[in-house]
Each structure stands twice: as C-alpha cells, then as structure tokens.
Write a protein that holds these residues in place. Structure first.
Motif, PDB file in Angstrom:
ATOM      1  N   GLU A   1      -0.473   2.291 -11.824  1.00  8.91           N
ATOM      2  CA  GLU A   1      -0.402   1.879 -13.234  1.00  8.91           C
ATOM      3  C   GLU A   1      -0.228   3.078 -14.156  1.00  8.91           C
ATOM      4  OE1 GLU A   1      -3.970  -0.283 -13.881  1.00  8.91           O
ATOM      5  OE2 GLU A   1      -3.436  -1.932 -12.523  1.00  8.91           O
ATOM      6  N   ILE A   2      -0.929   4.159 -13.843  1.00  9.16           N
ATOM      7  CA  ILE A   2      -0.819   5.382 -14.664  1.00  9.16           C
ATOM      8  C   ILE A   2       0.600   5.937 -14.593  1.00  9.16           C
ATOM      9  CG2 ILE A   2      -1.614   7.761 -14.932  1.00  9.16           C
ATOM     10  CD1 ILE A   2      -4.293   6.840 -13.712  1.00  9.16           C
ATOM     11  N   ILE A   3       1.152   5.979 -13.401  1.00 12.29           N
ATOM     12  CA  ILE A   3       2.489   6.553 -13.194  1.00 12.29           C
ATOM     13  C   ILE A   3       3.553   5.700 -13.867  1.00 12.29           C
ATOM     14  CG2 ILE A   3       4.245   7.010 -11.432  1.00 12.29           C
ATOM     15  CD1 ILE A   3       1.962   7.970  -9.614  1.00 12.29           C
ATOM     16  N   ILE A   4       3.443   4.388 -13.737  1.00  7.33           N
ATOM     17  CA  ILE A   4       4.435   3.489 -14.340  1.00  7.33           C
ATOM     18  C   ILE A   4       4.529   3.695 -15.850  1.00  7.33           C
ATOM     19  CG2 ILE A   4       4.879   1.055 -14.885  1.00  7.33           C
ATOM     20  CD1 ILE A   4       3.922   0.392 -12.046  1.00  7.33           C
ATOM     21  N   LYS A   5       3.396   3.999 -16.477  1.00  9.53           N
ATOM     22  CA  LYS A   5       3.366   4.169 -17.933  1.00  9.53           C
ATOM     23  C   LYS A   5       3.925   5.516 -18.385  1.00  9.53           C
ATOM     24  CE  LYS A   5      -0.637   1.142 -18.553  1.00  9.53           C
ATOM     25  NZ  LYS A   5      -2.090   1.099 -18.880  1.00  9.53           N
ATOM     26  N   ASP A   6       4.162   6.415 -17.448  1.00 13.90           N
ATOM     27  CA  ASP A   6       4.646   7.765 -17.793  1.00 13.90           C
ATOM     28  C   ASP A   6       6.107   7.894 -17.375  1.00 13.90           C
ATOM     29  OD1 ASP A   6       5.172  10.546 -17.968  1.00 13.90           O
ATOM     30  OD2 ASP A   6       3.036  10.987 -17.722  1.00 13.90           O
ATOM     31  N   ASN A   7       6.976   8.002 -18.321  1.00 13.73           N
ATOM     32  CA  ASN A   7       8.425   8.028 -18.044  1.00 13.73           C
ATOM     33  C   ASN A   7       8.883   9.267 -17.295  1.00 13.73           C
ATOM     34  OD1 ASN A   7       8.844   5.539 -19.327  1.00 13.73           O
ATOM     35  ND2 ASN A   7       9.102   6.507 -21.338  1.00 13.73           N
ATOM     36  N   ASP A   8       8.027  10.272 -17.187  1.00 11.40           N
ATOM     37  CA  ASP A   8       8.413  11.492 -16.479  1.00 11.40           C
ATOM     38  C   ASP A   8       8.234  11.379 -14.961  1.00 11.40           C
ATOM     39  OD1 ASP A   8       9.180  12.931 -18.708  1.00 11.40           O
ATOM     40  OD2 ASP A   8       7.162  13.688 -19.090  1.00 11.40           O
ATOM     41  N   PHE A   9       7.673  10.251 -14.504  1.00 10.02           N
ATOM     42  CA  PHE A   9       7.415  10.083 -13.078  1.00 10.02           C
ATOM     43  C   PHE A   9       8.069   8.807 -12.550  1.00 10.02           C
ATOM     44  CE2 PHE A   9       3.946  12.758 -14.566  1.00 10.02           C
ATOM     45  CZ  PHE A   9       3.935  13.768 -13.598  1.00 10.02           C
ATOM     46  N   GLU A  10       8.292   8.811 -11.242  1.00 12.79           N
ATOM     47  CA  GLU A  10       8.943   7.679 -10.579  1.00 12.79           C
ATOM     48  C   GLU A  10       8.255   7.417  -9.244  1.00 12.79           C
ATOM     49  OE1 GLU A  10      13.507   7.194 -10.257  1.00 12.79           O
ATOM     50  OE2 GLU A  10      12.910   8.118  -8.350  1.00 12.79           O
ATOM     51  N   LEU A  11       7.944   6.163  -8.976  1.00 13.36           N
ATOM     52  CA  LEU A  11       7.329   5.769  -7.710  1.00 13.36           C
ATOM     53  C   LEU A  11       8.377   5.565  -6.623  1.00 13.36           C
ATOM     54  CD1 LEU A  11       4.812   3.076  -8.974  1.00 13.36           C
ATOM     55  CD2 LEU A  11       4.170   5.185  -7.806  1.00 13.36           C
ATOM     56  N   ALA A  12       8.002   5.871  -5.389  1.00 15.58           N
ATOM     57  CA  ALA A  12       8.880   5.536  -4.262  1.00 15.58           C
ATOM     58  C   ALA A  12       8.823   4.038  -4.006  1.00 15.58           C
ATOM     59  CB  ALA A  12       8.458   6.307  -3.018  1.00 15.58           C
ATOM     60  N   THR A  13       7.621   3.478  -4.062  1.00 16.43           N
ATOM     61  CA  THR A  13       7.394   2.048  -3.865  1.00 16.43           C
ATOM     62  C   THR A  13       5.974   1.738  -4.291  1.00 16.43           C
ATOM     63  OG1 THR A  13       7.505   0.234  -2.243  1.00 16.43           O
ATOM     64  CG2 THR A  13       6.589   2.321  -1.471  1.00 16.43           C
ATOM     65  N   SER A  14       5.719   0.485  -4.555  1.00 12.73           N
ATOM     66  CA  SER A  14       4.364   0.076  -4.913  1.00 12.73           C
ATOM     67  C   SER A  14       3.456   0.257  -3.700  1.00 12.73           C
ATOM     68  CB  SER A  14       4.368  -1.393  -5.350  1.00 12.73           C
ATOM     69  OG  SER A  14       3.067  -1.814  -5.685  1.00 12.73           O
ATOM     70  N   PRO A  15       2.282   0.890  -3.877  1.00 14.99           N
ATOM     71  CA  PRO A  15       1.424   1.175  -2.716  1.00 14.99           C
ATOM     72  C   PRO A  15       0.783  -0.086  -2.141  1.00 14.99           C
ATOM     73  CG  PRO A  15       0.288   1.747  -4.741  1.00 14.99           C
ATOM     74  CD  PRO A  15       1.694   1.376  -5.133  1.00 14.99           C
ATOM     75  N   MET A  16       0.758  -0.168  -0.801  1.00  8.47           N
ATOM     76  CA  MET A  16       0.022  -1.228  -0.125  1.00  8.47           C
ATOM     77  C   MET A  16      -1.359  -0.755   0.313  1.00  8.47           C
ATOM     78  SD  MET A  16       2.746  -3.132   2.354  1.00  8.47           S
ATOM     79  CE  MET A  16       4.461  -3.359   1.932  1.00  8.47           C
ATOM     80  N   SER A  17      -1.510   0.560   0.415  1.00  9.23           N
ATOM     81  CA  SER A  17      -2.759   1.135   0.911  1.00  9.23           C
ATOM     82  C   SER A  17      -3.221   2.208  -0.063  1.00  9.23           C
ATOM     83  CB  SER A  17      -2.549   1.706   2.316  1.00  9.23           C
ATOM     84  OG  SER A  17      -1.597   2.765   2.277  1.00  9.23           O
ATOM     85  N   ASN A  18      -3.903   3.226   0.429  1.00  9.73           N
ATOM     86  CA  ASN A  18      -4.338   4.334  -0.425  1.00  9.73           C
ATOM     87  C   ASN A  18      -3.367   5.509  -0.393  1.00  9.73           C
ATOM     88  OD1 ASN A  18      -5.112   4.782   2.296  1.00  9.73           O
ATOM     89  ND2 ASN A  18      -6.550   6.352   1.663  1.00  9.73           N
ATOM     90  N   ILE A  19      -2.174   5.290   0.152  1.00 10.12           N
ATOM     91  CA  ILE A  19      -1.113   6.300   0.175  1.00 10.12           C
ATOM     92  C   ILE A  19      -0.112   5.963  -0.920  1.00 10.12           C
ATOM     93  CG2 ILE A  19       0.757   7.316   1.526  1.00 10.12           C
ATOM     94  CD1 ILE A  19      -0.876   6.597   4.044  1.00 10.12           C
ATOM     95  N   LEU A  20       0.205   6.937  -1.748  1.00  8.19           N
ATOM     96  CA  LEU A  20       1.146   6.702  -2.848  1.00  8.19           C
ATOM     97  C   LEU A  20       2.100   7.879  -2.953  1.00  8.19           C
ATOM     98  CD1 LEU A  20       0.472   5.133  -6.279  1.00  8.19           C
ATOM     99  CD2 LEU A  20       1.590   7.363  -6.183  1.00  8.19           C
ATOM    100  N   CYS A  21       3.392   7.574  -3.007  1.00  7.32           N
ATOM    101  CA  CYS A  21       4.439   8.599  -3.119  1.00  7.32           C
ATOM    102  C   CYS A  21       5.116   8.480  -4.480  1.00  7.32           C
ATOM    103  CB  CYS A  21       5.474   8.439  -2.009  1.00  7.32           C
ATOM    104  SG  CYS A  21       4.813   8.629  -0.350  1.00  7.32           S
TER     105      CYS A  21
END
Length: 477
Positions: A384-404
């Motif tokens: 949620e924090i990353i989505i709100k910041d336009n300077d960052f991009e997610l690889a995919t929505s996390p299913m576990s405690n791993i986030l890229c």
C-alpha cells in the motif's frame, strides 16, 4: 594428561568462565539489536579485506575478543531493519536447544545414539503431518535444509513411480520432473544430481503474478512424453523464492492424479502458512500432495538449519534408500522410525528436533499463526505504501512476506532503471543501516525484501523508501 592441551580444553571451570562471558555478550547483543541500539544491520566489508582480517586474527588476534568480533562482523538478523534473505531471527529459547545439541552431540543415525531426539522428532513430524491434513499412515523426518529435503523427496518419488530399479541398476530411459520456471534453483540442482539432465527438467511458464501457469501443463507433458521422457513427478512452489508467489496446488494435484504423477510441494519458505488461520487458504490442495518440505529456519523462528520432509504414506519415507549397513541398522519393520540413518542422506545429524519441540511445548501452534500472519500482513501494508508513491513500482502484488519493487523515476529506460537500482542496493549494503537484496525478473532488476523480523514495522519500511530516494539523489548528483 597433567599439563596437556586436552586437559585445558575440557577444564570445566575455564569453560564456565568463558560461557558466562559469552552468554552475557549474547544477551547484550540481542537486547541492543532488537531495541535498535545498534544503528546498523551489518558493517559491510569487502571479501578480500574480511579474509585478510581473519587470517591476521588467527595469528595475532586477542582470543579474548574473538566472540565480540563475531558479533560485530556479521549480519544481525534480529535487527528490525534486516529485510534481506529468507533466514529467521530465531526465538532466543532455541539458542539453548542449539547449545544442548552441541554438548550432547547425539548423531541420531541409530536409536541408541539419539533416544530422546529420535522420539521427539517423530512427535514433531507427526504433528506437522496432521496440520498439513494428511490422514493416518503418514510419516516424516527432519534433515539439513530444503535443498537436501527436496532431493530426498524426488528420490522417493522416483522410487515410487518408476518401475525400473534405478538405485541399483541405473537408468533405462530418460526421466523428467515438471516444475514452474520460478521455482527455487534447488529443484534444478536435485534433478541434475539425480542424472535427469537439462531435458529432464520440464519448466512450466509462469503467469503475470509469477505463479505456475497450470493451463500449460497438458501441452508440456505431451511434448515431453513424445520426446521419450517419462514424467514421474510434479513440484508445486509454496511459494517460489524470487517473488513469494504460491502455485495453485489444487490444480497441480488434479493434474498429478490424472497423470499418475508424484505431487511434491516445496513449502520450504511458505509451508508454515498451514498454521495461519488467515493465510492457510494459499495452501489449498497441500493435503493431496505425496510429500511436503517446510523449513523451520525460515518462517518458524528456528536457527539454521532444520527442515521437515513429510510424506502422506509412511512407506515412502523408508523406501527412499535401499542400501543397508548391517552393523548399524536392523530390519524390524515396526522399529523403522527409530533409525534416522535409513531415511536421510545424513548418517549423522544434529538434534534439530529440539528447536521444533521446544517452541511447540512452550508456545504452541499460536506462535506460528501469529508470526506468519503478522509478516504476510506487513507485506500488504508495504504494498500500500509503495502504490501511493509514484517513484516506485511493484513487480507483483505480494502473496507472502516477500515483496519485490524498484525505484522507477520518470524519464529513464529499463536498462538505466536496472543500473540505478543495482547501484542503490550496493550503496545500501555499504551503508549498513538496512539489509536487503535484489533479484532479476523478466530482465528487470528489482529490490527484494523478505520481511523476516517480527519487530519490523510500517515505520521502518517508510524509512527504507526514504533511504532509497536519498541514495538515488546521490547517484544523480
């Protein structure tokens, strides 16, 4: 032994003095790390400099400072800003079980060299089998890590599904294992150790979320069969290592049943979600598997290295290795569980079962439910924090405690973004306040966080993003 080195080595008074000093240092380290009195997660040094330091220390270093130097010169997994590899911050009580294991040093290959741990291991593995959802007739074992456990599982699969006696006579035809392209590299390694070769690793493409595209299974299977390869097993990742994506275990189970394949679940990282009331749904279908791997040293707060390998059918646990050492192992059927050497690669292994048992006894399943749920929830918060910041991009929505994710300022192409993120990660490593890693997904480099520490908070993750932006500004100056 009047004045001998051996006498000094086993001098209990000297040991007591040293143990008290080290224990005090250990407690000081844990308190300072958990409370963030240490500013850094690690103090980075180049490999050559670190090697030279320890070469010199062996010759000229003060032995009184040895333990302090170890604490100072290693990565602190208990630090809340440790968001790097999938290694737990072990529960302090397991330090004591590790110490007892080292002192008693019961090898456990045969029952008389590990009476209590042999019985404890059965209690532990039986409890995990029940939690998976296996009915009666199950069995399990503990072994040294997920790589060894996955190899053992695939050897069991080969024994169960291939009629030819490969163990004694060698291969009569090419064999294959189906697995998602995003699976942990140890599956590839196991297949190659088994002699399957590159062609025997049938890679299934992943979907946009990096989980196995089960719609591709039928075509991949038919192509392998038409090439003369006998498929004997299929592996589901729970989750995969790069992104923490869970494969659809129900769909894989149905395919395995239709093709009479061994269904193995590599749950080394996320198999512990069987204990989470909130996230157990990610493992729907695991109860249909023939075997499961779960690491205690990942999402179950235990020291490295301890892994459970669980079998739906106890016969498969004892038939993996047909070799017999008559001077060690009897053939009494009902006593099979007591002789660990029959079921594992290790003829000698640590009393790792005590880590599992002490946590179950002192804290119960609720500990694992609370920990897994907290860390998976934290990844969603970070998303949620990353989505709100336009300077960052997610690889995919996390299913576990791993986030890229990656720092992705406007105006840069993919190659420039890759270079910048690699540079940022190196700067963070050398700075030492945070520890995180990186991975490459479909030719894009991402910063990768594994939220392993039970004291990492939303505030720490916000601080991490701020640190990344500061590092990026330094690069662009």
């Amino acid at each position: 032994m009047e004045d001998s080195v051996l006498k000094r080595v086993f001098d209990i008074e000297v040991f007591e003095h040293t143990a008290q000093k080290v224990t005090k240092e250990l407690i000081k380290h844990l308190r300072a790390t958990l409370q963030e009195e240490h500013e850094k997660t690690l103090s980075w040094n180049t490999p050559d400099k670190e090697l030279n330091y320890w070469k010199d220390f062996l010759e000229t270093g003060n032995q009184e400072t040895f333990f302090k130097e170890i604490f100072k010169r290693t990565t602190h997994t208990h630090h809340p800003k440790y968001v790097g590899h999938q290694v737990s911050a072990p529960a302090p009580i397991t330090v004591l079980t590790a110490m007892i294991s080292a002192v008693l040093n019961n090898g456990m290959a045969v029952y008389e060299m590990g009476m209590s741990p042999s019985a404890i291991e059965k209690v532990v593995t039986d409890s995990i089998c029940k939690k998976i959802g296996y009915a009666s007739g199950y069995a399990g074992l503990l072994t040294s890590g997920g790589t060894l456990a996955n190899l053992t599982a695939l050897l069991s699969a080969r024994r169960a599904k291939v009629a030819h006696d490969i163990w004694n006579e060698g291969y009569a035809q090419p064999l294959g294992v189906m697995v998602c392209e995003q699976a942990h590299y140890c599956i590839d390694r196991a297949a190659k150790i088994m002699g399957l070769g590159e062609n025997g690793i049938i890679k299934i493409a992943s979907k946009a979320d990096f989980s196995m595209d089960t719609a591709q299974l039928e075509q991949a299977y038919e192509e392998a069969i038409s090439s003369g390869i006998k498929i004997f097993a299929i592996v589901g990742s729970a989750p995969s290592t790069p992104t923490g994506a869970y494969d659809n275990l129900n769909a894989i189970a149905e395919f395995a049943k239709a093709k009479d394949l061994w269904f193995h679940v590599d749950g080394a990282h996320g198999g512990a979600a069987i204990y989470s009331n909130k996230y157990r749904y990610l493992l729907r279908g695991i109860e249909q598997s023939d075997s499961v791997v779960i690491d205690g040293h990942k999402m179950m707060l235990m020291p490295t290295i301890t892994t459970a390998l669980l079998f739906k059918n106890k016969q498969h646990a004892k038939h993996t290795f047909s070799q017999t050492a008559d001077y060690l192992l009897d053939t009494v059927e009902e006593e099979d569980w007591i002789n660990s050497g029959k079921k594992t690669f290790e003829c000698t292994k640590t009393m790792m079962c005590m880590h599992w048992y002490v946590l179950l006894k002192f804290y119960g399943d609720q500990l694992f439910d609370e920990f897994v749920t907290r860390q998976y929830d934290l990844a969603k918060t970070f998303e949620e924090i990353i989505i709100k910041d336009n300077d960052f991009e997610l690889a995919t929505s996390p299913m576990s405690n791993i986030l890229c994710f990656r720092y992705c300022p406007s105006g840069l192409d993919d190659n420039e973004i890759n270079r910048q993120n690699a540079h940022i990660r190196q700067m963070l490593l050398e700075d030492g306040e945070f520890y995180m890693v990186q991975t490459k997904l479909r030719n894009r480099l991402y910063l990768r966080t594994s939220l392993m520490n039970p004291f990492t908070t939303k505030t720490h993750l916000q601080q991490l993003l701020k640190k990344i932006k500061t590092a990026s500004a330094t690069i662009n100056q």
